[in-house]
Design a protein around this motif. Structure first.
Motif, PDB file in Angstrom:
ATOM      1  N   LEU A 121       9.187  -4.099  -1.948  1.00  0.00           N
ATOM      2  CA  LEU A 121       8.007  -4.331  -2.779  1.00  0.00           C
ATOM      3  C   LEU A 121       6.726  -4.168  -1.964  1.00  0.00           C
ATOM      4  O   LEU A 121       5.778  -3.494  -2.390  1.00  0.00           O
ATOM      5  CB  LEU A 121       8.087  -5.732  -3.383  1.00  0.00           C
ATOM      6  N   LEU A 122       6.704  -4.768  -0.782  1.00  0.00           N
ATOM      7  CA  LEU A 122       5.523  -4.655   0.071  1.00  0.00           C
ATOM      8  C   LEU A 122       5.292  -3.208   0.495  1.00  0.00           C
ATOM      9  O   LEU A 122       4.150  -2.731   0.533  1.00  0.00           O
ATOM     10  CB  LEU A 122       5.679  -5.549   1.301  1.00  0.00           C
ATOM     11  N   ALA A 126       1.957  -0.870  -0.355  1.00  0.00           N
ATOM     12  CA  ALA A 126       1.226  -0.413   0.826  1.00  0.00           C
ATOM     13  C   ALA A 126       1.096   1.106   0.837  1.00  0.00           C
ATOM     14  O   ALA A 126       0.097   1.657   1.304  1.00  0.00           O
ATOM     15  CB  ALA A 126       1.932  -0.884   2.099  1.00  0.00           C
ATOM     16  N   GLU A 127       2.091   1.785   0.291  1.00  0.00           N
ATOM     17  CA  GLU A 127       2.104   3.251   0.304  1.00  0.00           C
ATOM     18  C   GLU A 127       1.302   3.859  -0.837  1.00  0.00           C
ATOM     19  O   GLU A 127       0.654   4.895  -0.672  1.00  0.00           O
ATOM     20  CB  GLU A 127       3.550   3.745   0.230  1.00  0.00           C
ATOM     21  N   THR A 128       1.335   3.224  -2.004  1.00  0.00           N
ATOM     22  CA  THR A 128       0.684   3.770  -3.196  1.00  0.00           C
ATOM     23  C   THR A 128      -0.367   2.792  -3.706  1.00  0.00           C
ATOM     24  O   THR A 128      -0.092   1.599  -3.842  1.00  0.00           O
ATOM     25  CB  THR A 128       1.721   4.031  -4.309  1.00  0.00           C
ATOM     26  N   GLY A 129      -1.545   3.300  -4.008  1.00  0.00           N
ATOM     27  CA  GLY A 129      -2.641   2.442  -4.463  1.00  0.00           C
ATOM     28  C   GLY A 129      -2.566   2.137  -5.945  1.00  0.00           C
ATOM     29  O   GLY A 129      -3.419   2.573  -6.732  1.00  0.00           O
ATOM     30  N   TYR A 130      -1.558   1.393  -6.347  1.00  0.00           N
ATOM     31  CA  TYR A 130      -1.389   1.051  -7.762  1.00  0.00           C
ATOM     32  C   TYR A 130      -2.568   0.231  -8.274  1.00  0.00           C
ATOM     33  O   TYR A 130      -3.147  -0.582  -7.551  1.00  0.00           O
ATOM     34  CB  TYR A 130      -0.102   0.254  -7.966  1.00  0.00           C
ATOM     35  N   ASP A 131      -2.886   0.433  -9.554  1.00  0.00           N
ATOM     36  CA  ASP A 131      -3.892  -0.401 -10.210  1.00  0.00           C
ATOM     37  C   ASP A 131      -3.308  -1.744 -10.624  1.00  0.00           C
ATOM     38  O   ASP A 131      -4.015  -2.756 -10.649  1.00  0.00           O
ATOM     39  CB  ASP A 131      -4.433   0.306 -11.460  1.00  0.00           C
ATOM     40  N   VAL A 156      -1.143  -6.413   2.074  1.00  0.00           N
ATOM     41  CA  VAL A 156      -0.741  -5.062   2.479  1.00  0.00           C
ATOM     42  C   VAL A 156      -1.119  -3.998   1.453  1.00  0.00           C
ATOM     43  O   VAL A 156      -0.965  -2.808   1.712  1.00  0.00           O
ATOM     44  CB  VAL A 156       0.784  -4.988   2.729  1.00  0.00           C
ATOM     45  N   SER A 157      -1.612  -4.399   0.289  1.00  0.00           N
ATOM     46  CA  SER A 157      -1.867  -3.448  -0.791  1.00  0.00           C
ATOM     47  C   SER A 157      -2.859  -2.365  -0.378  1.00  0.00           C
ATOM     48  O   SER A 157      -3.921  -2.651   0.183  1.00  0.00           O
ATOM     49  CB  SER A 157      -2.404  -4.182  -2.027  1.00  0.00           C
ATOM     50  N   ARG A 158      -2.505  -1.135  -0.684  1.00  0.00           N
ATOM     51  CA  ARG A 158      -3.402  -0.017  -0.402  1.00  0.00           C
ATOM     52  C   ARG A 158      -4.646  -0.086  -1.275  1.00  0.00           C
ATOM     53  O   ARG A 158      -5.709   0.403  -0.892  1.00  0.00           O
ATOM     54  CB  ARG A 158      -2.657   1.298  -0.633  1.00  0.00           C
ATOM     55  N   ASN A 159      -4.509  -0.679  -2.452  1.00  0.00           N
ATOM     56  CA  ASN A 159      -5.642  -0.862  -3.355  1.00  0.00           C
ATOM     57  C   ASN A 159      -6.133  -2.306  -3.242  1.00  0.00           C
ATOM     58  O   ASN A 159      -5.461  -3.229  -3.695  1.00  0.00           O
ATOM     59  CB  ASN A 159      -5.229  -0.564  -4.797  1.00  0.00           C
TER      60      ASN A 159
END
Length: 212
Positions: A121-122, A126-131, A156-159
């Motif tokens: 999940l993390l 971290a890889e994809t900037g989900y909304d 860790v979220s990219r977004n």
């Protein structure tokens, strides 16, 4: 729970022929049936195998309907993105699959993780900037553990503006938990989740139509 998936599909086809929409079949028929299985489990009216087989049959019906009428492509539009998953450690992913299908049918570019580990999940956020991240929580889980998970996801979220929604039996029983654990929202079903997500994430930006 003794009815096979093909017999269930026959019943669903009769509803479709009568004018009931596929999205309504998902939200108003299959989802309540899945919740009822959860209630049977909590009341010790059936065992884990019964619940698993019942959910499998419902999932087969949902997949068959989805294949017959795939979501309309939104390729020319800037679709918002979402990831849905059951809480790490939970084995039943019907709710996450339902959300992924309904959001896709309403113009979202959505993914689903089934039986994820926390690291899965993390890694995904971290890889994809989900909304949007939607977590389904069926079994009781300590609030502190949920708070820690949500904090780790945000860390860790990219977004940095990722919205996190939570739902499932545990949350539906006490919606106030969503705020207590640091989530951004909750909804009792997939239909309401689409409306809430559009309001919180998209605001007035048009991208498609809610089809319910």
């Amino acid at each position: 729970m003794e009815i096979e998936a093909d017999h269930l599909l026959d019943e669903v086809e009769m509803l479709l022929e009568g004018g009931v929409g596929i999205d309504s079949i998902f939200v108003d028929l299959l989802a309540p049936a899945a919740r009822k299985l959860g209630e049977f489990w909590e009341a010790d009216a059936c065992d884990f195998v019964d619940v698993t087989m019942g959910l499998w049959r419902l999932q087969e019906v949902m997949r068959e309907l989805a294949m017959r009428a795939p979501p309309v492509s939104q390729a020319l539009l800037q679709s918002p993105t979402a990831l849905f998953a059951p809480l790490p450690g939970e084995q039943h992913g019907f709710g996450a699959l339902m959300l992924q299908e309904v959001f896709s049918r309403n113009g979202w570019n959505s993914d689903v993780l089934l039986e994820p580990r926390k690291g899965d999940l993390l890694g995904a956020v971290a890889e994809t900037g989900y909304d949007l991240l939607g977590l389904t929580i069926s079994c009781d889980c300590p609030s502190d553990a949920l708070s820690d998970l949500i904090a780790a996801i945000r860390g860790v979220s990219r977004n940095p503006s990722l919205q996190i929604f939570v739902g499932g039996n545990m949350i539906n029983a006490r919606p106030c938990i969503a705020n207590e654990i640091g989530a951004d929202g909750t909804a009792p079903d997939a239909r309401s989740a689409v409306v809430l997500a559009e309001a919180k994430i998209l605001g007035s930006r048009p991208f498609g139509q809610v089809t319910f």
